[in-house]
Design an enzyme around this catalytic site. Sequence first.
Site, mmCIF file in Angstrom:
data_model
loop_
_atom_site.group_PDB
_atom_site.id
_atom_site.type_symbol
_atom_site.label_atom_id
_atom_site.label_comp_id
_atom_site.label_asym_id
_atom_site.label_seq_id
_atom_site.Cartn_x
_atom_site.Cartn_y
_atom_site.Cartn_z
ATOM 1 N N SER A 116 0.847 -1.194 0.000
ATOM 2 C CA SER A 116 0.000 0.000 0.000
ATOM 3 C C SER A 116 0.886 1.249 0.000
ATOM 4 O O SER A 116 1.713 1.418 -0.893
ATOM 5 C CB SER A 116 -0.965 -0.037 1.196
ATOM 6 O OG SER A 116 -1.961 0.951 1.064
ATOM 7 N N GLU A 212 -1.717 -2.532 -8.240
ATOM 8 C CA GLU A 212 -2.987 -2.709 -7.540
ATOM 9 C C GLU A 212 -3.344 -1.390 -6.886
ATOM 10 O O GLU A 212 -2.534 -0.469 -6.842
ATOM 11 C CB GLU A 212 -2.891 -3.827 -6.497
ATOM 12 C CG GLU A 212 -1.871 -3.595 -5.396
ATOM 13 C CD GLU A 212 -2.460 -2.900 -4.178
ATOM 14 O OE1 GLU A 212 -3.641 -3.124 -3.859
ATOM 15 O OE2 GLU A 212 -1.750 -2.115 -3.540
ATOM 16 N N HIS A 278 -4.667 -5.260 -1.680
ATOM 17 C CA HIS A 278 -5.713 -5.013 -0.682
ATOM 18 C C HIS A 278 -6.839 -6.037 -0.837
ATOM 19 O O HIS A 278 -7.945 -5.719 -1.260
ATOM 20 C CB HIS A 278 -6.283 -3.604 -0.832
ATOM 21 C CG HIS A 278 -5.302 -2.513 -0.546
ATOM 22 N ND1 HIS A 278 -4.360 -2.092 -1.464
ATOM 23 C CD2 HIS A 278 -5.126 -1.742 0.560
ATOM 24 C CE1 HIS A 278 -3.646 -1.104 -0.936
ATOM 25 N NE2 HIS A 278 -4.091 -0.877 0.282
#
Length: 308
Positions: A116, A212, A278
Amino acid sequence: MKELLRPARLAPGARVAVVAPSGPVPEERLQAGLDVLRGWDLDPVVAPHVLDRHPTFDYLAGTDADRAADLQQAWCDPTVDAVLCARGGYGVQRMVDLLDWEAMRVAGPKVFVGFSDITALHEAFAVRLGLVTLHGPMAAGVDFVKNARAQDHLRATLFAPETATTIASGSTALVPGRARGVTLGGCLALLAADLGTPHARPSAAGGLLCLEDVGEDTYRLDRYLTQLLRAGWLTEVRGILLGSWEDCGSGYDEVRALLADRIGGLGVPVAEQFGFGHCPGALTIPFGVAAELDADEGVLTLDRPALR
């Protein structure tokens, strides 16, 4: 793109430091994650400011200086074998310039894990330290503490990396084919935001790019991808792996159409829904390792284990 230096694998009893370079950490999830790590016969130590809150901005885990100090002290501690991030959120870009990269280089290679917002640190570790890092679950992540698949794959990568050289996602091909390159990537928004900084690669040329994101409107994903394209960052990329797109757009069909529009014409294999990022049961993907992507079969095969 060259392979990067591989740190040593972990052994039972290894000391691992947990740091919070980005957002605030829920204490109950941190404790649950520490219990998992102790169950692996690791010795987790929590950095001093992990549970801090910034006095003004509640989206930050403490001040920039304290978050940077925690990471640097953990990395430079000769008794620490690995540094695991507690969670993502936002904040790495505010603290990454405060790190003493020469001191961290001298401290030698060790394992680093996160994803992330931690994407900005994956890039910095590659550019500044030339080091393989692990894009994987975080110690206080809800999808880690409650998901056996995520735990098992990270554990295998850390302790027995030769058993995790074939990463089979069960995914399908957005664009069929095979490609070889060196793995890199992370969260799309962070890669776009990192462009032009001293800690980011000038391009993904020669790479197998993993992408992502989470919670982004389709037009924002469009903006990030278009920025990478306009900057020439995707020129000569060898292949692309697409992870999770949780809560993005109005659903995956819309996101998939955008991905096909923006990267489907690059002329390289693209595997979709590869199962990292995620999402529950997220796979651990090493960055900086030479590998082959078979987009048709949804398989990434590393040339050698991520950790030595």
